[in-house]
Design an enzyme around this catalytic site. Structure first.
Site, PDB file in Angstrom:
ATOM      1  N   ASN A 192       0.834  -1.214   0.000  1.00 24.96           N
ATOM      2  CA  ASN A 192       0.000   0.000   0.000  1.00 24.96           C
ATOM      3  C   ASN A 192       0.866   1.260   0.000  1.00 24.96           C
ATOM      4  OD1 ASN A 192      -3.044  -0.466   0.187  1.00 24.96           O
ATOM      5  ND2 ASN A 192      -2.237  -2.017   1.596  1.00 24.96           N
ATOM      6  N   ARG A 218       5.207   1.380  25.127  1.00 20.22           N
ATOM      7  CA  ARG A 218       4.460   1.938  23.995  1.00 20.22           C
ATOM      8  C   ARG A 218       4.613   3.456  23.940  1.00 20.22           C
ATOM      9  NH1 ARG A 218       1.415  -1.593  21.275  1.00 20.22           N
ATOM     10  NH2 ARG A 218       0.789  -3.276  22.629  1.00 20.22           N
ATOM     11  N   MET A 268       1.732  -2.419  12.120  1.00 17.66           N
ATOM     12  CA  MET A 268       1.196  -3.433  13.028  1.00 17.66           C
ATOM     13  C   MET A 268       1.422  -3.091  14.501  1.00 17.66           C
ATOM     14  SD  MET A 268      -0.197  -5.424  10.899  1.00 17.66           S
ATOM     15  CE  MET A 268      -0.589  -6.880  11.856  1.00 17.66           C
ATOM     16  N   HIS A 312      -7.808  -0.732   6.121  1.00 15.44           N
ATOM     17  CA  HIS A 312      -8.131  -2.025   6.735  1.00 15.44           C
ATOM     18  C   HIS A 312      -8.852  -2.884   5.696  1.00 15.44           C
ATOM     19  CE1 HIS A 312      -8.955  -4.842   9.961  1.00 15.44           C
ATOM     20  NE2 HIS A 312     -10.195  -4.921   9.512  1.00 15.44           N
ATOM     21  N   GLU A 351      -7.406  -2.268  -2.522  1.00 20.06           N
ATOM     22  CA  GLU A 351      -6.716  -1.360  -1.585  1.00 20.06           C
ATOM     23  C   GLU A 351      -5.767  -0.427  -2.339  1.00 20.06           C
ATOM     24  OE1 GLU A 351      -5.014  -3.024   2.049  1.00 20.06           O
ATOM     25  OE2 GLU A 351      -6.149  -4.860   1.724  1.00 20.06           O
TER      26      GLU A 351
HETATM   27  C1  GRF Z   1      -3.169  -4.639   4.038  1.00 19.57           C
HETATM   28  O1  GRF Z   1      -4.104  -5.653   3.757  1.00 19.57           O
HETATM   29  C2  GRF Z   1      -3.787  -3.554   4.897  1.00 19.57           C
HETATM   30  O2  GRF Z   1      -5.137  -3.350   4.631  1.00 19.57           O
HETATM   31  C3  GRF Z   1      -3.614  -4.124   6.284  1.00 19.57           C
HETATM   32  O3  GRF Z   1      -2.368  -4.767   6.264  1.00 19.57           O
HETATM   33  C4  GRF Z   1      -2.042  -5.139   4.931  1.00 19.57           C
HETATM   34  C5  GRF Z   1      -0.738  -4.483   4.622  1.00 19.57           C
HETATM   35  O4  GRF Z   1      -0.211  -4.866   3.386  1.00 19.57           O
HETATM   36  N1  GRF Z   1      -3.737  -3.071   7.259  1.00 19.57           N
HETATM   37  P1  GRF Z   1       0.989  -4.034   2.754  1.00 19.57           P
HETATM   38  O5  GRF Z   1       2.124  -4.053   3.787  1.00 19.57           O
HETATM   39  O6  GRF Z   1       0.513  -2.666   2.466  1.00 19.57           O
HETATM   40  O7  GRF Z   1       1.378  -4.811   1.527  1.00 19.57           O
END
Ligand code: GRF
Length: 216
Positions: free
Chosen positions: A16, A67, A92, A111, A176
Site C-alpha cells: 500500500n 508503547r 502493526m 483495513h 486497496e
Molecule cells: C493490508 O491488507 C492492509 O489493509 C492491512 O495490512 C495489509 C498491509 O499490506 N492493514 P501491505 O504491507 O501494504 O502490503
C-alpha cells in the site's frame, strides 16, 4: 500547488505504501511522501522506499521499553520530517491514545474489510467465516479504538464460492491499491473533510464507479 507532506508508517511488505508513492509521482497529486517509517528494520517495504530515494527511518519497537517511548520517538520523527498527514499502511502497532490525539484528523489507516465489520487481524478470514458475499476495504481516520474512526472511502469486492483467505485477500489488496491513493487524494486536496465526526465529500460523483464510495 501546496502539496500536503505525508509520512507513511509500515511494518512489512509495504504494497500500500508503494501505491501511495506511485500515485504521488503525478505532479497534479495533492500530496508528497516525505518519509517512510517502519516499526521493523527488516521490513521489505523499507528497502523498496530507500531504493526510490525516499527518506526512510526504522524505529524498532523492540528497542523501546514502553508503547509511550515508541510513540514519542515516532512523533518526533514525523514532526522532524514536517509531516502534515500520516498514512498507516500495514503498520502493526497499537498506538497510545496520546499519540492518536496528537494526530487526530490528520492520520489515516487502511483495513481489509468493510468496517465496522471484521476489525482486527485476519479480516479476510473473518469475512469468509461469516459467509458474507461482499467484502472490501476501508480507509478511515484513526481513533484510539482499533480499526475505528470516520470513514473516508470504501471499496466493495465480491466473495467467490471457492475463495480461500489468501485468494480473497489478494482480490481485496488489488482494491486497496486503488482505494488508498484515492482516499489520500480526497483528504489532501480538502475534498473530504471531517464534520462532526463524519467525513463529508464535496464535489461530483462519477456514477460509473459505484463500487468505490466516494466514487473514483
Ligand atoms: C493490508 O491488507 C492492509 O489493509 C492491512 O495490512 C495489509 C498491509 O499490506 N492493514 P501491505 O504491507 O501494504 O502490503
Amino acid at each position: 500547488m501546496d502539496k500536503k507532506r505525508v509520512g507513511i508508517l509500515i511494518s512489512g511488505r509495504g504494497s500500500n505504501m508503494m501505491s501511495l508513492v506511485e500515485a504521488s509521482r503525478d505532479p497534479a497529486y495533492p500530496a508528497e511522501i516525505v518519509t517512510v517509517i517502519s516499526s521493523r528494520p527488516e521490513a521489505p517495504g523499507l528497502d523498496w522506499a530507500a531504493g526510490r530515494g525516499l527518506p526512510v527511518r526504522a524505529i524498532d519497537h523492540r528497542a523501546h521499553a514502553s508503547r509511550q517511548d515508541f510513540d514519542s520517538a515516532l512523533h518526533e520523527a514525523l514532526t522532524a520530517a514536517g509531516v502534515d498527514l500520516v498514512c498507516c499502511a500495514g503498520f502493526m502497532r497499537l498506538m497510545t491514545a496520546g499519540f492518536v490525539e496528537k494526530w487526530r484528523g490528520r492520520m489515516l489507516n487502511i483495513h481489509p474489510s468493510l468496517l465496522p465489520a471484521f476489525k482486527g487481524l485476519d479480516a479476510q478470514a473473518q469475512a469468509l467465516a461469516a459467509g458474507v458475499k461482499i467484502a472490501g476495504c476501508t480507509v478511515h481516520f484513526v481513533e484510539p479504538e482499533m480499526d475505528s474512526g470516520p470513514i473516508v472511502a470504501q471499496a466493495a469486492v465480491p466473495v467467490l464460492p471457492d475463495d480461500t483467505p489468501d485468494g480473497l485477500a489478494a482480490r481485496i489488496l488489488a482494491a486497496e491499491h486503488k482505494l488508498y491513493p484515492h482516499a489520500l487524494r480526497l483528504v489532501a486536496s480538502g475534498t473530504a473533510r471531517l464534520v462532526n465526526g463524519r467525513v463529508v465529500v464535496n464535489g461530483t460523483v462519477n456514477q460509473t464507479a459505484q463500487l468505490f464510495s466516494p466514487a473514483l
